[in-house]
Write a protein that holds these residues in place. Structure first.
Motif, mmCIF file in Angstrom:
data_model
loop_
_atom_site.group_PDB
_atom_site.id
_atom_site.type_symbol
_atom_site.label_atom_id
_atom_site.label_comp_id
_atom_site.label_asym_id
_atom_site.label_seq_id
_atom_site.Cartn_x
_atom_site.Cartn_y
_atom_site.Cartn_z
ATOM 1 N N VAL A 171 0.839 -1.195 0.000
ATOM 2 C CA VAL A 171 0.000 0.000 0.000
ATOM 3 C C VAL A 171 0.879 1.251 0.000
ATOM 4 O O VAL A 171 1.870 1.326 0.720
ATOM 5 C CB VAL A 171 -0.941 0.009 1.223
ATOM 6 C CG1 VAL A 171 -1.920 1.177 1.117
ATOM 7 C CG2 VAL A 171 -1.690 -1.321 1.348
ATOM 8 N N TYR A 172 0.493 2.227 -0.817
ATOM 9 C CA TYR A 172 1.202 3.508 -0.854
ATOM 10 C C TYR A 172 0.176 4.626 -0.924
ATOM 11 O O TYR A 172 -0.974 4.410 -1.305
ATOM 12 C CB TYR A 172 2.145 3.587 -2.070
ATOM 13 C CG TYR A 172 1.434 3.601 -3.412
ATOM 14 C CD1 TYR A 172 1.121 4.807 -4.045
ATOM 15 C CD2 TYR A 172 1.056 2.420 -4.052
ATOM 16 C CE1 TYR A 172 0.453 4.825 -5.265
ATOM 17 C CE2 TYR A 172 0.393 2.429 -5.260
ATOM 18 C CZ TYR A 172 0.093 3.634 -5.875
ATOM 19 O OH TYR A 172 -0.579 3.654 -7.075
ATOM 20 N N GLY A 173 0.606 5.837 -0.566
ATOM 21 C CA GLY A 173 -0.289 6.975 -0.682
ATOM 22 C C GLY A 173 -0.126 7.964 0.443
ATOM 23 O O GLY A 173 0.752 7.823 1.307
ATOM 24 N N VAL A 185 8.261 3.026 -1.268
ATOM 25 C CA VAL A 185 9.400 3.449 -2.089
ATOM 26 C C VAL A 185 9.081 4.752 -2.804
ATOM 27 O O VAL A 185 9.976 5.556 -3.077
ATOM 28 C CB VAL A 185 9.777 2.339 -3.082
ATOM 29 C CG1 VAL A 185 10.888 2.791 -4.029
ATOM 30 C CG2 VAL A 185 10.222 1.083 -2.329
ATOM 31 N N ILE A 186 7.814 5.012 -3.075
ATOM 32 C CA ILE A 186 7.429 6.252 -3.763
ATOM 33 C C ILE A 186 7.777 7.463 -2.906
ATOM 34 O O ILE A 186 8.337 8.453 -3.403
ATOM 35 C CB ILE A 186 5.934 6.228 -4.121
ATOM 36 C CG1 ILE A 186 5.647 5.073 -5.070
ATOM 37 C CG2 ILE A 186 5.501 7.554 -4.751
ATOM 38 C CD1 ILE A 186 4.200 4.674 -5.145
ATOM 39 N N LEU A 187 7.465 7.407 -1.630
ATOM 40 C CA LEU A 187 7.803 8.526 -0.750
ATOM 41 C C LEU A 187 9.319 8.698 -0.650
ATOM 42 O O LEU A 187 9.827 9.828 -0.736
ATOM 43 C CB LEU A 187 7.201 8.317 0.640
ATOM 44 C CG LEU A 187 7.518 9.393 1.686
ATOM 45 C CD1 LEU A 187 7.097 10.777 1.192
ATOM 46 C CD2 LEU A 187 6.847 9.077 3.015
ATOM 47 N N PHE A 218 1.507 -3.215 -6.068
ATOM 48 C CA PHE A 218 1.380 -1.905 -5.425
ATOM 49 C C PHE A 218 -0.079 -1.443 -5.515
ATOM 50 O O PHE A 218 -0.638 -1.348 -6.606
ATOM 51 C CB PHE A 218 2.271 -0.878 -6.130
ATOM 52 C CG PHE A 218 3.735 -1.218 -6.140
ATOM 53 C CD1 PHE A 218 4.509 -1.068 -4.998
ATOM 54 C CD2 PHE A 218 4.338 -1.680 -7.299
ATOM 55 C CE1 PHE A 218 5.867 -1.378 -5.009
ATOM 56 C CE2 PHE A 218 5.692 -1.986 -7.321
ATOM 57 C CZ PHE A 218 6.458 -1.840 -6.175
ATOM 58 N N VAL A 219 -0.681 -1.132 -4.381
ATOM 59 C CA VAL A 219 -2.086 -0.723 -4.366
ATOM 60 C C VAL A 219 -2.215 0.635 -3.677
ATOM 61 O O VAL A 219 -1.634 0.871 -2.611
ATOM 62 C CB VAL A 219 -2.976 -1.797 -3.692
ATOM 63 C CG1 VAL A 219 -2.545 -2.067 -2.246
ATOM 64 C CG2 VAL A 219 -4.445 -1.428 -3.769
ATOM 65 N N TYR A 220 -2.963 1.536 -4.311
ATOM 66 C CA TYR A 220 -3.122 2.901 -3.804
ATOM 67 C C TYR A 220 -4.039 2.892 -2.595
ATOM 68 O O TYR A 220 -5.069 2.212 -2.577
ATOM 69 C CB TYR A 220 -3.690 3.776 -4.909
ATOM 70 C CG TYR A 220 -3.574 5.264 -4.664
ATOM 71 C CD1 TYR A 220 -2.533 5.810 -3.933
ATOM 72 C CD2 TYR A 220 -4.511 6.144 -5.204
ATOM 73 C CE1 TYR A 220 -2.418 7.174 -3.732
ATOM 74 C CE2 TYR A 220 -4.414 7.513 -5.019
ATOM 75 C CZ TYR A 220 -3.368 8.020 -4.278
ATOM 76 O OH TYR A 220 -3.257 9.372 -4.077
ATOM 77 N N VAL A 221 -3.692 3.662 -1.584
ATOM 78 C CA VAL A 221 -4.449 3.642 -0.335
ATOM 79 C C VAL A 221 -5.900 4.059 -0.539
ATOM 80 O O VAL A 221 -6.798 3.595 0.186
ATOM 81 C CB VAL A 221 -3.749 4.517 0.734
ATOM 82 C CG1 VAL A 221 -3.881 6.003 0.404
ATOM 83 C CG2 VAL A 221 -4.298 4.217 2.127
ATOM 84 N N LYS A 222 -6.179 4.906 -1.510
ATOM 85 C CA LYS A 222 -7.577 5.295 -1.750
ATOM 86 C C LYS A 222 -8.412 4.096 -2.202
ATOM 87 O O LYS A 222 -9.608 4.021 -1.902
ATOM 88 C CB LYS A 222 -7.642 6.425 -2.776
ATOM 89 C CG LYS A 222 -7.136 7.756 -2.249
ATOM 90 C CD LYS A 222 -7.353 8.876 -3.261
ATOM 91 C CE LYS A 222 -6.862 10.215 -2.734
ATOM 92 N NZ LYS A 222 -7.076 11.321 -3.692
ATOM 93 N N GLU A 306 -1.668 6.022 -12.520
ATOM 94 C CA GLU A 306 -2.698 6.913 -11.970
ATOM 95 C C GLU A 306 -2.457 7.184 -10.487
ATOM 96 O O GLU A 306 -2.576 8.321 -10.019
ATOM 97 C CB GLU A 306 -4.078 6.287 -12.164
ATOM 98 C CG GLU A 306 -4.511 6.190 -13.619
ATOM 99 C CD GLU A 306 -5.714 5.267 -13.801
ATOM 100 O OE1 GLU A 306 -6.397 5.420 -14.831
ATOM 101 O OE2 GLU A 306 -5.954 4.395 -12.926
ATOM 102 N N GLY A 307 -2.135 6.133 -9.731
ATOM 103 C CA GLY A 307 -1.949 6.294 -8.303
ATOM 104 C C GLY A 307 -0.755 7.168 -7.969
ATOM 105 O O GLY A 307 -0.845 8.060 -7.116
#
Length: 322
Positions: A171-173, A185-187, A218-222, A306-307
């Protein structure tokens, strides 16, 4: 009232925002609020009451008749922590108490499990066979604690009238600013690119994967909180559910999309995977999402492109919260 544990943390604070957006404002937030770096996650949200994690079960004994639903998302999530006693206390035994309270008061329960329960993936990533958790061998004490509770829950003769254990994948976001080494890793990439114009990925130590070719779901927190919201309103099919996108992507894809979202030319470098996690590193994860789809969840998941674009441009650039 809706109870959300771990409410000042990453996923749970985003869930509170989603509930507020749907006009659920009588939310009881449960956490260790002494950890001040997490508190901006819930600042400005519409809440009914703050309850300290240690006082929660006494609170529930007194107020259970007013509670409609419990989201138990609080946990110790550090995959590098090697002390099983910490996970036994916070992830296993606390969750057992939560389950027993929900049985006693007949409250519906959604709790956080993890894709880490699948270990190295040699037995696949299917959530459809309730015998599988008893065969899984997670790669670290965190994954063990989550799988231990899944096993325990499945074996209980008494269950809440509705329950779901969500096996979160990567999860990321927004709202993960406080997570340090455990942030996505995105942050980390955003911060490195902003400071240096370049970023680092872990080098592959598996000959089957090129550097940057390691793959995760990888799944977006929204999207994660949309599934939680769906289960709040569809309390009919209890069980364990994967929560990813169903499509593995490479870390190179992630890095390139982060540069693109920032409008920066790509400059990707590699460093050795730290030795303390090298032997337990997952090189591939991909959630089988058929079970969740089979109970009526038909909302599309955000693509990685998109995420990352929404996360970087909508939140990280300004340092804002969801």
């Amino acid at each position: 009232m809706i109870v959300v544990t771990g409410a000042a943390g990453f996923i749970a604070s985003c869930l509170v925002s989603r509930l507020n957006a749907a006009n659920f404002n009588d939310i009881v937030v449960v956490d260790n609020f002494a950890v001040e770096k997490k508190l901006p996650n819930i600042r400005g949200k519409k809440l009914r009451e703050y309850v300290d994690r240690e006082a929660f079960f006494d609170w529930l004994d007194a107020h259970h008749e007013q509670v409609e639903f419990i989201f138990h998302l609080g946990a110790r999530t550090d995959t590098t922590e090697q002390d099983p006693a910490i996970f036994d206390l916070l992830n296993l035994n606390y969750s057992k108490q939560m389950w027993q309270a929900c049985v006693r008061y007949q409250l519906p329960l959604v709790y956080a499990s993890s894709g880490a329960t699948y270990g190295d993936g040699r037995l696949g990533y299917s959530d459809q066979d309730d015998a599988l958790p008893y065969q899984l061998r997670p790669l670290n004490p965190y994954g063990d604690s989550k799988n231990d509770f899944d096993q325990w829950a499945l074996a209980q003769p008494e269950k809440p009238y509705f329950w779901a254990g969500l096996k979160f994948f990567n999860v990321y976001g927004p709202n993960e600013y406080h997570k340090g080494r455990m942030a996505s890793v995105i942050l980390h990439a955003f911060r490195q690119i902003k400071e240096n114009g370049s970023m680092q990925l872990f080098r592959s130590h598996n000959p089957e994967y090129v550097d940057g070719g390691q793959m995760r779901d990888f799944v977006y927190v929204k999207d994660v909180v949309e599934v939680c919201y769906f289960l709040l309103n569809h309390r009919t099919h209890s069980g364990l559910y994967n929560l990813g996108t169903g499509q593995a992507r490479t870390f190179m894809d992630l890095a390139l999309n982060t540069f693109a979202a920032m409008g920066q030319p790509a400059d990707i470098r590699f460093r050795d995977t730290p030795e303390d996690i090298r032997d337990t590193y997952q090189y591939f994860t991909e959630a089988d999402m058929h079970k969740l789809r089979s109970i009526g969840y038909d909302r599309p998941f955000a693509s990685l492109e998109e995420g990352i674009r929404d996360y970087v441009q909508g939140y990280l650039v300004e340092g804002t919260y969801y």
